[in-house]
Design a protein around this motif. Structure first.
Motif, PDB file in Angstrom:
ATOM      1  N   LEU A  58       0.853  -1.185   0.000  1.00 27.70           N
ATOM      2  CA  LEU A  58       0.000   0.000   0.000  1.00 27.70           C
ATOM      3  C   LEU A  58       0.890   1.235   0.000  1.00 27.70           C
ATOM      4  CD1 LEU A  58      -2.471  -1.198   2.772  1.00 27.70           C
ATOM      5  CD2 LEU A  58      -2.931  -1.100   0.316  1.00 27.70           C
ATOM      6  N   THR A  59       0.520   2.234  -0.777  1.00 26.01           N
ATOM      7  CA  THR A  59       1.274   3.482  -0.801  1.00 26.01           C
ATOM      8  C   THR A  59       0.532   4.528   0.020  1.00 26.01           C
ATOM      9  OG1 THR A  59       0.180   4.179  -2.841  1.00 26.01           O
ATOM     10  CG2 THR A  59       2.292   3.035  -3.056  1.00 26.01           C
ATOM     11  N   LYS A  60       1.296   5.435   0.601  1.00 20.01           N
ATOM     12  CA  LYS A  60       0.670   6.481   1.411  1.00 20.01           C
ATOM     13  C   LYS A  60      -0.170   7.387   0.524  1.00 20.01           C
ATOM     14  CE  LYS A  60       2.676   7.423   5.772  1.00 20.01           C
ATOM     15  NZ  LYS A  60       3.218   8.429   6.651  1.00 20.01           N
ATOM     16  N   ASN A  61      -1.372   7.662   0.985  1.00 16.69           N
ATOM     17  CA  ASN A  61      -2.282   8.572   0.311  1.00 16.69           C
ATOM     18  C   ASN A  61      -2.423   9.793   1.216  1.00 16.69           C
ATOM     19  OD1 ASN A  61      -4.957   9.849  -0.112  1.00 16.69           O
ATOM     20  ND2 ASN A  61      -5.190   8.274  -1.683  1.00 16.69           N
ATOM     21  N   LYS A  62      -2.027  10.950   0.720  1.00 20.93           N
ATOM     22  CA  LYS A  62      -1.986  12.174   1.528  1.00 20.93           C
ATOM     23  C   LYS A  62      -3.354  12.512   2.119  1.00 20.93           C
ATOM     24  CE  LYS A  62      -1.925  16.180  -0.375  1.00 20.93           C
ATOM     25  NZ  LYS A  62      -1.702  17.402  -1.101  1.00 20.93           N
ATOM     26  N   ASN A  63      -4.404  12.433   1.332  1.00 21.35           N
ATOM     27  CA  ASN A  63      -5.733  12.781   1.829  1.00 21.35           C
ATOM     28  C   ASN A  63      -6.258  11.751   2.825  1.00 21.35           C
ATOM     29  OD1 ASN A  63      -5.610  15.032   0.250  1.00 21.35           O
ATOM     30  ND2 ASN A  63      -7.030  14.301  -1.300  1.00 21.35           N
ATOM     31  N   ALA A  64      -5.977  10.478   2.574  1.00 20.87           N
ATOM     32  CA  ALA A  64      -6.390   9.441   3.518  1.00 20.87           C
ATOM     33  C   ALA A  64      -5.614   9.575   4.821  1.00 20.87           C
ATOM     34  CB  ALA A  64      -6.174   8.055   2.916  1.00 20.87           C
ATOM     35  N   ASP A  65      -4.355   9.978   4.714  1.00 14.36           N
ATOM     36  CA  ASP A  65      -3.530  10.215   5.901  1.00 14.36           C
ATOM     37  C   ASP A  65      -4.128  11.345   6.742  1.00 14.36           C
ATOM     38  OD1 ASP A  65      -1.210   8.841   6.811  1.00 14.36           O
ATOM     39  OD2 ASP A  65      -0.036  10.665   6.558  1.00 14.36           O
ATOM     40  N   CYS A  66      -4.547  12.395   6.080  1.00 13.73           N
ATOM     41  CA  CYS A  66      -5.181  13.524   6.754  1.00 13.73           C
ATOM     42  C   CYS A  66      -6.474  13.069   7.442  1.00 13.73           C
ATOM     43  CB  CYS A  66      -5.463  14.650   5.764  1.00 13.73           C
ATOM     44  SG  CYS A  66      -6.350  16.055   6.486  1.00 13.73           S
ATOM     45  N   ALA A  67      -7.300  12.321   6.715  1.00 10.97           N
ATOM     46  CA  ALA A  67      -8.569  11.843   7.286  1.00 10.97           C
ATOM     47  C   ALA A  67      -8.318  10.939   8.481  1.00 10.97           C
ATOM     48  CB  ALA A  67      -9.384  11.113   6.221  1.00 10.97           C
ATOM     49  N   ALA A  68      -7.347  10.049   8.378  1.00 13.85           N
ATOM     50  CA  ALA A  68      -7.027   9.149   9.492  1.00 13.85           C
ATOM     51  C   ALA A  68      -6.589   9.943  10.714  1.00 13.85           C
ATOM     52  CB  ALA A  68      -5.949   8.151   9.074  1.00 13.85           C
ATOM     53  N   GLY A  69      -5.764  10.950  10.507  1.00 13.28           N
ATOM     54  CA  GLY A  69      -5.312  11.787  11.617  1.00 13.28           C
ATOM     55  C   GLY A  69      -6.441  12.550  12.270  1.00 13.28           C
ATOM     56  N   GLU A  70      -7.323  13.111  11.456  1.00 15.64           N
ATOM     57  CA  GLU A  70      -8.468  13.854  11.995  1.00 15.64           C
ATOM     58  C   GLU A  70      -9.418  12.937  12.762  1.00 15.64           C
ATOM     59  OE1 GLU A  70      -9.075  17.195  12.024  1.00 15.64           O
ATOM     60  OE2 GLU A  70      -7.024  17.276  11.269  1.00 15.64           O
ATOM     61  N   LEU A  71      -9.663  11.752  12.229  1.00 17.65           N
ATOM     62  CA  LEU A  71     -10.559  10.808  12.907  1.00 17.65           C
ATOM     63  C   LEU A  71      -9.944  10.322  14.217  1.00 17.65           C
ATOM     64  CD1 LEU A  71     -11.777   8.899   9.753  1.00 17.65           C
ATOM     65  CD2 LEU A  71     -13.139  10.437  11.182  1.00 17.65           C
ATOM     66  N   ALA A  72      -8.637  10.096  14.230  1.00 21.84           N
ATOM     67  CA  ALA A  72      -7.963   9.697  15.476  1.00 21.84           C
ATOM     68  C   ALA A  72      -8.063  10.821  16.509  1.00 21.84           C
ATOM     69  CB  ALA A  72      -6.509   9.337  15.196  1.00 21.84           C
ATOM     70  N   ASP A  73      -7.907  12.059  16.048  1.00 22.90           N
ATOM     71  CA  ASP A  73      -8.068  13.198  16.960  1.00 22.90           C
ATOM     72  C   ASP A  73      -9.460  13.223  17.569  1.00 22.90           C
ATOM     73  OD1 ASP A  73      -5.488  14.060  16.518  1.00 22.90           O
ATOM     74  OD2 ASP A  73      -6.052  15.671  15.135  1.00 22.90           O
ATOM     75  N   GLY A 121      -3.952   2.169  -1.521  1.00 18.48           N
ATOM     76  CA  GLY A 121      -3.400   3.281  -0.763  1.00 18.48           C
ATOM     77  C   GLY A 121      -3.793   3.198   0.693  1.00 18.48           C
ATOM     78  N   ILE A 122      -3.080   3.951   1.522  1.00 14.41           N
ATOM     79  CA  ILE A 122      -3.327   3.906   2.966  1.00 14.41           C
ATOM     80  C   ILE A 122      -3.039   5.262   3.591  1.00 14.41           C
ATOM     81  CG2 ILE A 122      -0.985   3.136   3.506  1.00 14.41           C
ATOM     82  CD1 ILE A 122      -2.212   1.349   5.709  1.00 14.41           C
ATOM     83  N   GLY A 123      -3.795   5.528   4.635  1.00 18.30           N
ATOM     84  CA  GLY A 123      -3.527   6.659   5.515  1.00 18.30           C
ATOM     85  C   GLY A 123      -3.571   6.142   6.936  1.00 18.30           C
ATOM     86  N   VAL A 124      -2.679   6.631   7.773  1.00 18.27           N
ATOM     87  CA  VAL A 124      -2.609   6.168   9.156  1.00 18.27           C
ATOM     88  C   VAL A 124      -2.550   7.374  10.070  1.00 18.27           C
ATOM     89  CG1 VAL A 124      -1.328   4.786  10.837  1.00 18.27           C
ATOM     90  CG2 VAL A 124      -1.329   4.110   8.442  1.00 18.27           C
ATOM     91  N   GLY A 125      -3.375   7.347  11.113  1.00 18.11           N
ATOM     92  CA  GLY A 125      -3.341   8.396  12.132  1.00 18.11           C
ATOM     93  C   GLY A 125      -3.472   7.775  13.501  1.00 18.11           C
ATOM     94  N   SER A 126      -2.836   8.381  14.491  1.00 20.05           N
ATOM     95  CA  SER A 126      -2.967   7.861  15.851  1.00 20.05           C
ATOM     96  C   SER A 126      -2.984   9.002  16.848  1.00 20.05           C
ATOM     97  CB  SER A 126      -1.844   6.873  16.171  1.00 20.05           C
ATOM     98  OG  SER A 126      -0.596   7.498  16.058  1.00 20.05           O
ATOM     99  N   GLU A 127      -3.692   8.780  17.926  1.00 20.94           N
ATOM    100  CA  GLU A 127      -3.794   9.758  18.997  1.00 20.94           C
ATOM    101  C   GLU A 127      -4.151   9.024  20.269  1.00 20.94           C
ATOM    102  OE1 GLU A 127      -2.914  13.246  20.189  1.00 20.94           O
ATOM    103  OE2 GLU A 127      -3.222  13.125  18.030  1.00 20.94           O
ATOM    104  N   ASP A 128      -3.387   9.256  21.310  1.00 15.00           N
ATOM    105  CA  ASP A 128      -3.564   8.567  22.593  1.00 15.00           C
ATOM    106  C   ASP A 128      -3.598   7.058  22.374  1.00 15.00           C
ATOM    107  OD1 ASP A 128      -3.457  10.952  23.929  1.00 15.00           O
ATOM    108  OD2 ASP A 128      -5.621  11.172  24.122  1.00 15.00           O
ATOM    109  N   ASP A 129      -4.727   6.415  22.694  1.00 18.41           N
ATOM    110  CA  ASP A 129      -4.825   4.959  22.554  1.00 18.41           C
ATOM    111  C   ASP A 129      -5.434   4.528  21.216  1.00 18.41           C
ATOM    112  OD1 ASP A 129      -3.769   4.674  25.095  1.00 18.41           O
ATOM    113  OD2 ASP A 129      -5.723   4.502  26.064  1.00 18.41           O
ATOM    114  N   GLY A 171     -12.879   5.519  -4.780  1.00 19.98           N
ATOM    115  CA  GLY A 171     -12.157   5.177  -3.563  1.00 19.98           C
ATOM    116  C   GLY A 171     -10.801   5.824  -3.449  1.00 19.98           C
ATOM    117  N   SER A 172     -10.550   6.864  -4.231  1.00 21.33           N
ATOM    118  CA  SER A 172      -9.217   7.466  -4.278  1.00 21.33           C
ATOM    119  C   SER A 172      -8.980   8.530  -3.208  1.00 21.33           C
ATOM    120  CB  SER A 172      -8.991   8.091  -5.650  1.00 21.33           C
ATOM    121  OG  SER A 172      -9.913   9.144  -5.844  1.00 21.33           O
TER     122      SER A 172
END
Length: 189
Positions: A48-63, A139-147, A160-161
């Motif tokens: 999977l390749t990093k997708n900038k927008n999915a990365d942003c969405a993952a980070g926001e959802l983790a927040d 593609g993939i986006g990854v976000g994390s926050e706390d647990d 799905g892009s």
């Protein structure tokens, strides 16, 4: 004097190794991506390749999830962005055209202290594995926050892009231009 130079060399070597070299700075999200890609490679699937927008969405959802405790959370199921209550906010902040999210999948997990092996296992050995094991995701986006860790999988299809509205507009302009060139070519013949 030769013995002094010889005994000084090991000290210099140890100094260079431990004090001058910089450790590779890898964060947990990159390690998770590497683990997921290793899992996919073992199944003969493309990485999977990093997708900038999915990365942003993952980070926001983790927040958004960070204040929710693991104990209070129900076992989350995969979602598409459009099924989440806060998706308009996330889509707007990440400049994602919501029409490009329907084939993607959002997978949140809660692991106390984000122990890396447990986070990876929560994706590769649970109901989420079926998504990671599908070749349609590219593609993939990854976000994390706390647990909380959120993985967003994308496809290489328009639905799905997780593309921005500007990309879709440029795609329409290019399609129109190609259509006009081919139309002119066949009209002239």
């Amino acid at each position: 004097m030769a013995s002094l130079k010889f005994s000084f060399f090991p000290f210099l070597l140890v100094y260079a190794i431990f004090f001058l070299s910089r450790p590779a700075l890898c964060d947990d999200e990159d390690n998770l991506l590497q683990g997921i890609n290793s899992h996919r490679t073992s199944l003969s699937l493309p990485v999977l390749t990093k997708n900038k927008n999915a990365d942003c969405a993952a980070g926001e959802l983790a927040d958004d999830l960070e204040d929710q405790s693991c104990d209070a959370a129900a076992i989350p199921s995969p979602n598409t962005l459009s099924t989440l209550a806060n998706y308009p906010k996330v889509a707007s902040k990440c400049k994602i055209d919501v029409n490009t999210t329907t084939d993607g999948v959002i997978m949140p997990v809660c692991v106390r202290k984000l122990v890396p092996t447990l986070v990876l296992t929560n994706y590769t050995r649970t109901h989420y594995a079926k998504y990671l094991n599908e070749s349609k995701y590219t593609g993939i986006g990854v976000g994390s926050e706390d647990d909380w860790t959120v993985v967003v999988l994308t496809t290489n299809t328009l639905a799905g892009s997780f593309a921005s509205g500007a990309w879709r507009m440029s795609e329409k302009i290019v399609s129109l231009g190609i259509g006009m060139v081919f139309g002119w070519f066949f009209w002239v013949r």
